[in-house]
Motif scaffolding. Structure first.
Motif, short mmCIF file in Angstrom:
data_model
loop_
_atom_site.label_atom_id
_atom_site.label_comp_id
_atom_site.label_asym_id
_atom_site.label_seq_id
_atom_site.Cartn_x
_atom_site.Cartn_y
_atom_site.Cartn_z
N GLU A 79 0.83 -1.22 0.00
CA GLU A 79 0.00 0.00 0.00
C GLU A 79 0.86 1.26 0.00
N ASP A 80 1.93 1.27 0.80
CA ASP A 80 2.75 2.48 0.93
C ASP A 80 3.94 2.49 -0.01
N ALA A 81 4.13 1.43 -0.81
CA ALA A 81 5.24 1.38 -1.76
C ALA A 81 4.82 0.56 -2.97
N PRO A 82 4.01 1.14 -3.87
CA PRO A 82 3.46 0.38 -5.00
C PRO A 82 4.51 -0.21 -5.94
N ILE A 83 5.76 0.24 -5.82
CA ILE A 83 6.81 -0.33 -6.66
C ILE A 83 7.14 -1.77 -6.24
N GLN A 84 6.79 -2.12 -5.01
CA GLN A 84 7.04 -3.47 -4.50
C GLN A 84 5.80 -4.33 -4.75
N LYS A 85 5.90 -5.19 -5.74
CA LYS A 85 4.79 -6.05 -6.18
C LYS A 85 4.91 -7.43 -5.54
N VAL A 86 3.77 -8.05 -5.33
CA VAL A 86 3.72 -9.40 -4.79
C VAL A 86 2.64 -10.18 -5.54
N ASP A 87 3.05 -11.30 -6.17
CA ASP A 87 2.09 -12.20 -6.82
C ASP A 87 1.87 -13.41 -5.92
N MET A 88 0.64 -13.87 -5.84
CA MET A 88 0.32 -15.06 -5.05
C MET A 88 -0.48 -16.02 -5.91
N GLU A 89 -0.07 -17.28 -5.87
CA GLU A 89 -0.76 -18.35 -6.58
C GLU A 89 -1.10 -19.44 -5.57
N TYR A 90 -2.39 -19.71 -5.43
CA TYR A 90 -2.86 -20.75 -4.52
C TYR A 90 -3.19 -22.00 -5.32
N LEU A 91 -2.73 -23.15 -4.83
CA LEU A 91 -3.16 -24.44 -5.34
C LEU A 91 -3.65 -25.23 -4.14
N PRO A 125 10.97 -16.40 -5.22
CA PRO A 125 9.67 -16.98 -4.86
C PRO A 125 9.82 -17.96 -3.70
N ASP A 126 8.75 -18.14 -2.95
CA ASP A 126 8.74 -19.09 -1.85
C ASP A 126 7.36 -19.72 -1.77
N HIS A 127 7.28 -20.90 -1.15
CA HIS A 127 6.02 -21.64 -1.01
C HIS A 127 5.67 -21.75 0.46
N PHE A 128 4.41 -21.49 0.78
CA PHE A 128 3.96 -21.51 2.17
C PHE A 128 2.70 -22.36 2.30
N PHE A 129 2.57 -23.02 3.44
CA PHE A 129 1.38 -23.81 3.74
C PHE A 129 0.17 -22.88 3.85
N ALA A 130 -0.96 -23.31 3.29
CA ALA A 130 -2.19 -22.51 3.33
C ALA A 130 -3.39 -23.43 3.58
N ALA A 131 -4.38 -22.89 4.28
CA ALA A 131 -5.61 -23.63 4.56
C ALA A 131 -6.74 -22.63 4.79
N GLY A 132 -7.97 -23.11 4.78
CA GLY A 132 -9.07 -22.20 5.03
C GLY A 132 -10.42 -22.86 4.84
N SER A 157 0.71 -19.57 6.28
CA SER A 157 1.73 -19.48 7.32
C SER A 157 3.02 -18.98 6.69
N ILE A 158 3.37 -17.72 6.97
CA ILE A 158 4.52 -17.07 6.33
C ILE A 158 5.71 -17.14 7.27
N LYS A 159 6.73 -17.92 6.90
CA LYS A 159 7.95 -18.02 7.71
C LYS A 159 9.12 -18.27 6.77
N ASN A 160 10.07 -17.35 6.72
CA ASN A 160 11.24 -17.54 5.86
C ASN A 160 12.53 -17.12 6.54
N SER A 161 12.57 -17.14 7.87
CA SER A 161 13.78 -16.73 8.58
C SER A 161 14.93 -17.68 8.32
N SER A 162 14.63 -18.94 7.99
CA SER A 162 15.71 -19.89 7.74
C SER A 162 16.28 -19.75 6.33
#
Length: 196
Positions: A79-91, A125-132, A157-162
């Motif tokens: 929202e505060d930096a439109p130059i930073q884009k993020v695409d999300m693909e759910y499977l 890119p990174d892959h994260f567990f998702a549910a709902g 669940s977003i975690k990429n510290s490792s």
């Protein structure tokens, strides 16, 4: 003349199978995604813009139940930096139960589990567990078609510290660096299903 009779019978059987309780279905979705803010490991707040998305699902129908695969694509930005884009693909693998309200109107509720592929334009890119969960209303239009409206809640669940080192030296990398947070998203969808 006999070939026309067989053709008519064949078409009747095919359309009958589309209206039967069992079979397969393809649904096209379009709608709006609402995103909850995230907090990075550096205590920065990431607020993703609410944007349009599209999706498709392939389902197997068994009486009043169905299960299948759901794919959804969302392109958003900070929202505060439109130059930073993020695409999300759910499977997601999804399953739902239909409840008849009237002859042509049904409600449904379901659950989903899978993966969210997140691709920022400033990071790998990174892959994260998702549910709902999801639920909605659908109306039988006839000839195998139905229209629907629904709401979906998807939590990733977003975690990429490792995976990424964030020591404050690279603001772009740190802007998408999480020790562990949950991205809650709500999708408001309209869809069209064809069963066969």
């Amino acid at each position: 003349m006999r070939s026309y009779v067989w053709l008519a019978l064949g078409l009747g059987l095919f359309s009958g199978s589309a209206l039967a309780d069992n079979g397969f279905g393809v649904t096209l979705y379009g709608g709006k995604s609402s995103n909850q803010e995230l907090h990075t490991s550096q205590k920065a707040v990431v607020d993703l813009a609410d944007e349009n998305h599209f999706g498709v699902s392939f389902d197997r129908y068994l009486d009043n139940k169905r299960y299948g695969l759901f794919y959804s694509m969302l392109e958003t930005e900070f929202e505060d930096a439109p130059i930073q884009k993020v695409d999300m693909e759910y499977l997601m693998f999804q399953s739902a139960i239909d409840v008849e309200i009237t002859d042509n109107l049904y409600s449904y509720i379901g659950a989903q589990i899978g993966v969210n592929k997140v691709t920022p334009n400033f990071e790998e890119p990174d892959h994260f567990f998702a549910a709902g969960f999801y639920g909605g209303l659908k109306y039988d239009l006839g000839a195998g078609f139905s229209a629907q409206t629904e709401i979906r809640w998807i939590a990733s669940s977003i975690k990429n510290s490792s995976k990424v080192r964030c020591d404050g030296s690279d603001e772009d990398v740190c802007a998408w660096h999480f020790d562990g947070d949950v991205l809650n998203q709500f999708q408001l969808n309209a869809g069209l299903t064809y069963r066969f």
